[in-house]
Design a protein around this motif. Structure first.
Motif: not given
Length: 112
Positions: A36-40, A81-87, A28-34, A65-70
């Motif tokens: 675009g970047p978001k704050r906590f 800000e958090y964003s989803i990585t290419p991985h 669900l977090i990954l779906f949220s970040l998909s 796990n390199k799925l998101i970047r801070r």
């Protein structure tokens, strides 16, 4: 398609995937970040029902796990800000399939 028969190599890769995505919040977090970047706070609002403590823990795990970047921005007060990585984006097909399966499953169990 995976071959059947419980090949230990196949089971190891599936276990690795499940460990990286375990729990009810990570996808669900990954779906949220998909989108675009978001704050906590933005993530907490979109992922309804998650506590701040659990969100913080899950974000750290997804980052490990390199799925998101801070990203921390040097300002006052500091912005994070958090964003989803290419991985992390490589899970897009998995999330889509889970979405469609979930719709079908909900119809089946609700009798619609």
């Amino acid at each position: 398609m995976l071959t059947k028969g419980g090949c230990p190599t196949n089971m190891l890769s599936i276990r690795d995937a499940l460990e990286a995505l375990e729990g009810k919040w990570k996808l669900l977090i990954l779906f949220s970040l998909s989108s675009g970047p978001k704050r906590f706070r933005q993530i907490a609002k979109e992922v309804n029902g998650i506590s701040d403590k659990i969100l913080s823990k899950e974000l750290k795990n997804l980052e490990a796990n390199k799925l998101i970047r801070r990203d921390v921005y040097d300002m006052f007060p500091p912005a994070v800000e958090y964003s989803i990585t290419p991985h992390g984006l490589s899970l897009e097909k998995v999330m889509d399939e889970l979405h469609f399966w979930g719709l079908s499953h909900r119809k089946k169990i609700m009798g619609k």
